[in-house]
Write a protein that holds these residues in place. Structure first.
Motif, PDB file in Angstrom:
ATOM      1  N   MET A  88       0.838  -1.197   0.000  1.00  6.78           N
ATOM      2  CA  MET A  88       0.000   0.000   0.000  1.00  6.78           C
ATOM      3  C   MET A  88       0.876   1.252   0.000  1.00  6.78           C
ATOM      4  O   MET A  88       2.097   1.175   0.162  1.00  6.78           O
ATOM      5  N   PHE A  89       0.226   2.401  -0.175  1.00  6.67           N
ATOM      6  CA  PHE A  89       0.962   3.648  -0.120  1.00  6.67           C
ATOM      7  C   PHE A  89       1.274   4.001   1.330  1.00  6.67           C
ATOM      8  O   PHE A  89       0.507   3.702   2.250  1.00  6.67           O
ATOM      9  N   ALA A  90       2.404   4.682   1.524  1.00  7.24           N
ATOM     10  CA  ALA A  90       2.888   4.982   2.868  1.00  7.24           C
ATOM     11  C   ALA A  90       1.895   5.816   3.668  1.00  7.24           C
ATOM     12  O   ALA A  90       1.735   5.617   4.874  1.00  7.24           O
ATOM     13  N   PHE A  91       1.221   6.758   3.022  1.00  9.56           N
ATOM     14  CA  PHE A  91       0.271   7.593   3.763  1.00  9.56           C
ATOM     15  C   PHE A  91      -0.849   6.762   4.367  1.00  9.56           C
ATOM     16  O   PHE A  91      -1.315   7.044   5.482  1.00  9.56           O
ATOM     17  N   ALA A  92      -1.295   5.733   3.647  1.00 11.39           N
ATOM     18  CA  ALA A  92      -2.392   4.905   4.134  1.00 11.39           C
ATOM     19  C   ALA A  92      -1.941   4.056   5.325  1.00 11.39           C
ATOM     20  O   ALA A  92      -2.693   3.868   6.290  1.00 11.39           O
ATOM     21  N   PHE A  93      -0.719   3.547   5.256  1.00 12.87           N
ATOM     22  CA  PHE A  93      -0.205   2.799   6.403  1.00 12.87           C
ATOM     23  C   PHE A  93      -0.167   3.692   7.635  1.00 12.87           C
ATOM     24  O   PHE A  93      -0.611   3.301   8.718  1.00 12.87           O
ATOM     25  N   HIS A  94       0.340   4.900   7.489  1.00 10.37           N
ATOM     26  CA  HIS A  94       0.435   5.802   8.633  1.00 10.37           C
ATOM     27  C   HIS A  94      -0.949   6.213   9.137  1.00 10.37           C
ATOM     28  O   HIS A  94      -1.143   6.370  10.352  1.00 10.37           O
ATOM     29  N   ALA A  95      -1.909   6.355   8.231  1.00  7.83           N
ATOM     30  CA  ALA A  95      -3.254   6.767   8.636  1.00  7.83           C
ATOM     31  C   ALA A  95      -3.941   5.695   9.472  1.00  7.83           C
ATOM     32  O   ALA A  95      -4.600   6.001  10.481  1.00  7.83           O
ATOM     33  N   PHE A  96      -3.794   4.437   9.080  1.00  8.93           N
ATOM     34  CA  PHE A  96      -4.513   3.363   9.768  1.00  8.93           C
ATOM     35  C   PHE A  96      -3.675   2.674  10.848  1.00  8.93           C
ATOM     36  O   PHE A  96      -4.229   2.012  11.724  1.00  8.93           O
ATOM     37  N   TRP A  97      -2.349   2.828  10.782  1.00 10.15           N
ATOM     38  CA  TRP A  97      -1.463   2.270  11.811  1.00 10.15           C
ATOM     39  C   TRP A  97      -0.509   3.374  12.273  1.00 10.15           C
ATOM     40  O   TRP A  97       0.709   3.290  12.059  1.00 10.15           O
TER      41      TRP A  97
END
Length: 322
Positions: free
Chosen positions: A303-312
């Protein structure tokens, strides 16, 4: 610049005002909005299309690899291999336009999903305590990630988490099954007798990327959250395993890492589905496999890094030597 900033603020305020269950009940009369894990309704935005405006696919047809036509060698597919069953490939040339495929392999009902805005491609077991669910595309986004819904209870589900976030199924997690993105050529080479999803009977420009240049953008679409730490580019790809993320660029440089009980390998040959206007011509982003120490495939996401940071937000970034 001031005018642009005012327009952005006005747009955000408009989204916040529209994010109210009372404005959604006409389209979602059977959804129980009194049950939710979402902190603020303003987190949920309209992505543009209405409910089912992006049509999910049910009971797709399949053909043998020799009978497949039009799929470029480097085009990405989502591969699902279930023990005792013929391996299946789900081309992103179709999933880019449909985002969800409700299928069954043997006696396992699955949902193969792809959110282009997050590059998130995951396969779920559709069996739950409420029975076998059938998923559709709600047209809503949260942290730029697709919000799915099930047709049986009309609950809303966060695709990146595989978890119910609104309605009767709030808090329920779907079982994530091992699947991975690879090139069509890789799938065929390994599975010459495999099956590939046939072209759906819809009037779509299959093989074209409607998100041209998206994965080179500075910011994600309809995302207002915090950007990733450590200077990681928001739309850089990361390999998520549980609550850890490995930058794809690091994997491409070293070829393989053995950390935290997993083995992640990278090889060249897969085109980005979110680069050029033609998916087959996308730049090479490579393919990865994630296995445990015994060589068994593990469930994961690219996934894109922003999505990882948003959900985790408390997740661990596996950046290597600093």
């Amino acid at each position: 610049m001031l005018l642009r900033s005012c327009l952005v603020v006005f747009t955000l305020l408009s989204w916040g005002a529209a994010a109210d269950p009372e404005n959604w009940r006409g389209e979602w009369p059977n959804t129980d909005f009194s049950r939710t894990s979402v902190d603020s309704w303003a987190e949920i935005l309209s992505g543009g299309p209405p409910r089912d405006g992006i049509p999910a696919l049910d009971n797709p047809q399949f053909v043998g690899t020799d009978d497949a036509q039009g799929i470029g060698a480097r085009e990405p597919v989502i591969t699902v291999e279930i023990a005792g069953q013929t391996p299946r490939a789900y081309p992103l040339r179709y999933l880019t336009w449909h985002e969800i495929v409700n299928d069954s392999i043997g006696d396992v009902p699955i949902a193969v999903t792809f959110c282009p805005l997050c590059n998130s491609a995951m396969t779920f077991d559709r069996r739950t305590s409420a029975g076998v669910l059938t998923f559709g595309v709600s047209g809503k986004l949260r942290n730029s990630d697709m919000v799915m819904f099930d047709r049986e209870t009309e609950s809303w589900w966060q695709q990146a988490l595989g978890q119910g976030i609104v309605g009767d199924m709030t808090g329920v997690r779907l079982k994530l099954l091992p699947s991975w993105m690879e090139s069509w050529q890789e799938f065929v080479t390994r599975n010459p007798e495999g099956l590939v999803m046939a072209e759906p009977a819809y009037n779509r420009s299959y093989g074209r990327n409607p998100y041209r240049g998206y994965d080179s953008s500075a910011r994600p679409f309809l995302y207002n959250g915090e950007l990733p730490p450590h200077g990681v580019r928001p739309l850089a790809r990361v390999v998520r395993v549980g609550t850890r993320a490995w930058p794809l660029a690091r994997l491409a440089e070293v070829g393989e890492v053995r950390e935290a009980g997993v083995v992640i390998s990278w090889r060249a040959g897969q085109a980005s589905a979110l680069d050029t206007g033609k998916i087959a011509a996308g730049r090479d982003v490579g393919s990865i496999r994630v296995r445990d120490g015994q060589g068994r495939d593990l469930a994961h996401d690219v996934m894109f890094a922003f999505a990882f940071h948003a959900f985790w937000p408390e997740g661990e970034w596996m950046l290597g030597a600093q």
